[in-house]
Motif scaffolding. Structure first.
Motif, PDB file in Angstrom:
ATOM      1  N   ASP A  58      42.889 -16.861   7.693  1.00 30.96           N
ATOM      2  CA  ASP A  58      43.621 -15.990   8.620  1.00 30.96           C
ATOM      3  C   ASP A  58      44.755 -15.243   7.922  1.00 30.96           C
ATOM      4  O   ASP A  58      45.861 -15.108   8.440  1.00 30.96           O
ATOM      5  N   SER A  59      44.461 -14.711   6.754  1.00 28.00           N
ATOM      6  CA  SER A  59      45.449 -13.968   5.970  1.00 28.00           C
ATOM      7  C   SER A  59      45.495 -12.507   6.409  1.00 28.00           C
ATOM      8  O   SER A  59      44.672 -12.056   7.218  1.00 28.00           O
ATOM      9  N   PHE A  60      46.446 -11.779   5.854  1.00 22.38           N
ATOM     10  CA  PHE A  60      46.544 -10.354   6.136  1.00 22.38           C
ATOM     11  C   PHE A  60      45.254  -9.647   5.718  1.00 22.38           C
ATOM     12  O   PHE A  60      44.770  -8.763   6.419  1.00 22.38           O
ATOM     13  N   ALA A  61      44.682 -10.060   4.599  1.00 19.37           N
ATOM     14  CA  ALA A  61      43.422  -9.459   4.140  1.00 19.37           C
ATOM     15  C   ALA A  61      42.305  -9.697   5.157  1.00 19.37           C
ATOM     16  O   ALA A  61      41.473  -8.815   5.394  1.00 19.37           O
ATOM     17  N   ASP A  62      42.280 -10.875   5.781  1.00 15.49           N
ATOM     18  CA  ASP A  62      41.289 -11.154   6.818  1.00 15.49           C
ATOM     19  C   ASP A  62      41.495 -10.233   8.017  1.00 15.49           C
ATOM     20  O   ASP A  62      40.532  -9.737   8.610  1.00 15.49           O
ATOM     21  N   LEU A  63      42.751 -10.017   8.392  1.00 16.22           N
ATOM     22  CA  LEU A  63      43.070  -9.117   9.499  1.00 16.22           C
ATOM     23  C   LEU A  63      42.532  -7.715   9.221  1.00 16.22           C
ATOM     24  O   LEU A  63      41.890  -7.105  10.071  1.00 16.22           O
ATOM     25  N   VAL A  64      42.766  -7.232   8.015  1.00 14.41           N
ATOM     26  CA  VAL A  64      42.287  -5.897   7.651  1.00 14.41           C
ATOM     27  C   VAL A  64      40.764  -5.869   7.649  1.00 14.41           C
ATOM     28  O   VAL A  64      40.155  -4.920   8.165  1.00 14.41           O
ATOM     29  N   GLU A  65      40.145  -6.907   7.133  1.00  9.66           N
ATOM     30  CA  GLU A  65      38.682  -6.967   7.053  1.00  9.66           C
ATOM     31  C   GLU A  65      38.040  -6.933   8.441  1.00  9.66           C
ATOM     32  O   GLU A  65      37.060  -6.221   8.646  1.00  9.66           O
ATOM     33  N   VAL A  66      38.582  -7.687   9.394  1.00  7.94           N
ATOM     34  CA  VAL A  66      37.989  -7.693  10.731  1.00  7.94           C
ATOM     35  C   VAL A  66      38.312  -6.408  11.498  1.00  7.94           C
ATOM     36  O   VAL A  66      37.588  -6.035  12.408  1.00  7.94           O
ATOM     37  N   THR A  67      39.386  -5.746  11.121  1.00  4.49           N
ATOM     38  CA  THR A  67      39.748  -4.487  11.771  1.00  4.49           C
ATOM     39  C   THR A  67      38.836  -3.366  11.314  1.00  4.49           C
ATOM     40  O   THR A  67      38.268  -2.642  12.123  1.00  4.49           O
ATOM     41  N   ASN A  68      38.712  -3.222   9.990  1.00  2.00           N
ATOM     42  CA  ASN A  68      37.889  -2.159   9.430  1.00  2.00           C
ATOM     43  C   ASN A  68      37.570  -2.535   7.986  1.00  2.00           C
ATOM     44  O   ASN A  68      38.442  -2.453   7.120  1.00  2.00           O
ATOM     45  N   PRO A  69      36.340  -2.947   7.695  1.00  2.00           N
ATOM     46  CA  PRO A  69      35.977  -3.382   6.346  1.00  2.00           C
ATOM     47  C   PRO A  69      36.118  -2.293   5.280  1.00  2.00           C
ATOM     48  O   PRO A  69      36.140  -2.600   4.090  1.00  2.00           O
ATOM     49  N   ASP A  70      36.236  -1.031   5.694  1.00  9.03           N
ATOM     50  CA  ASP A  70      36.382   0.049   4.722  1.00  9.03           C
ATOM     51  C   ASP A  70      37.818   0.209   4.229  1.00  9.03           C
ATOM     52  O   ASP A  70      38.062   0.939   3.269  1.00  9.03           O
ATOM     53  N   LEU A  71      38.766  -0.454   4.880  1.00 10.04           N
ATOM     54  CA  LEU A  71      40.171  -0.362   4.465  1.00 10.04           C
ATOM     55  C   LEU A  71      40.458  -1.340   3.334  1.00 10.04           C
ATOM     56  O   LEU A  71      39.868  -2.415   3.270  1.00 10.04           O
ATOM     57  N   VAL A  72      41.396  -0.977   2.472  1.00 12.29           N
ATOM     58  CA  VAL A  72      41.821  -1.837   1.360  1.00 12.29           C
ATOM     59  C   VAL A  72      43.107  -2.544   1.797  1.00 12.29           C
ATOM     60  O   VAL A  72      44.114  -1.875   2.079  1.00 12.29           O
ATOM     61  N   PRO A  73      43.086  -3.892   1.872  1.00 15.88           N
ATOM     62  CA  PRO A  73      44.256  -4.613   2.363  1.00 15.88           C
ATOM     63  C   PRO A  73      45.558  -4.276   1.633  1.00 15.88           C
ATOM     64  O   PRO A  73      46.598  -4.120   2.266  1.00 15.88           O
ATOM     65  N   GLY A  74      45.510  -4.136   0.317  1.00 20.61           N
ATOM     66  CA  GLY A  74      46.719  -3.823  -0.442  1.00 20.61           C
ATOM     67  C   GLY A  74      47.295  -2.461  -0.095  1.00 20.61           C
ATOM     68  O   GLY A  74      48.522  -2.281  -0.049  1.00 20.61           O
ATOM     69  N   VAL A  75      46.438  -1.506   0.167  1.00 19.49           N
ATOM     70  CA  VAL A  75      46.885  -0.159   0.530  1.00 19.49           C
ATOM     71  C   VAL A  75      47.539  -0.188   1.912  1.00 19.49           C
ATOM     72  O   VAL A  75      48.610   0.386   2.130  1.00 19.49           O
ATOM     73  N   VAL A  76      46.900  -0.874   2.861  1.00 22.01           N
ATOM     74  CA  VAL A  76      47.454  -0.967   4.216  1.00 22.01           C
ATOM     75  C   VAL A  76      48.788  -1.707   4.189  1.00 22.01           C
ATOM     76  O   VAL A  76      49.768  -1.268   4.796  1.00 22.01           O
TER      77      VAL A  76
END
Length: 131
Positions: A58-76
């Motif tokens: 349940d990390s920030f990267a997981d949040l980004v992945e479930v929101t939109n897999p095309d987004l890069v967590p580090g960029v967001v």
């Protein structure tokens, strides 16, 4: 990862107008998901602090992945930090600042709305003195 978004009920929170105006579409989507997905809320239904390291559950990267897999967590995350929407804590967690969300109101004066609902976002952001 299986999400537990409550079907049929709107979340308790909504992004503020500040979030809608400052952030890119992808970052707005991430903040909205953070506010409505039970996996990223605490027992009182407030946004949880999320681990910033991608291998934690349940990390920030997981949040980004479930929101939109095309987004890069580090960029967001970089955008959210630059715009002051989140705070990076010494513990290695990311905290969504309280100024980024407000109680969900009925349609009317308490409804901050979402620029994602409109097709011409640039027109909505433009002030009368912009050219």
């Amino acid at each position: 990862m299986v999400l537990t978004v409550t079907a049929g009920q709107p979340g308790r929170w909504q992004p503020t107008e500040l979030v809608s105006m400052l952030l890119s579409s992808g970052a707005r989507q991430v903040v909205s998901q953070w506010l409505r997905c039970n996996d990223f809320l605490d027992e009182q239904h407030h946004p949880r602090m999320l681990p910033s390291t991608p291998h934690d559950p349940d990390s920030f990267a997981d949040l980004v992945e479930v929101t939109n897999p095309d987004l890069v967590p580090g960029v967001v995350l970089g955008e959210l930090l630059r715009k002051g929407i989140v705070e990076s804590l010494d513990s290695g967690h990311v905290l969504l600042k309280r100024s980024a969300y407000a109680p969900r109101g009925d349609k009317g004066c308490n409804d901050y709305g979402s620029y994602d609902d409109f097709s011409d976002v640039d027109t909505l952001r433009r002030r009368h003195n912009d050219t």
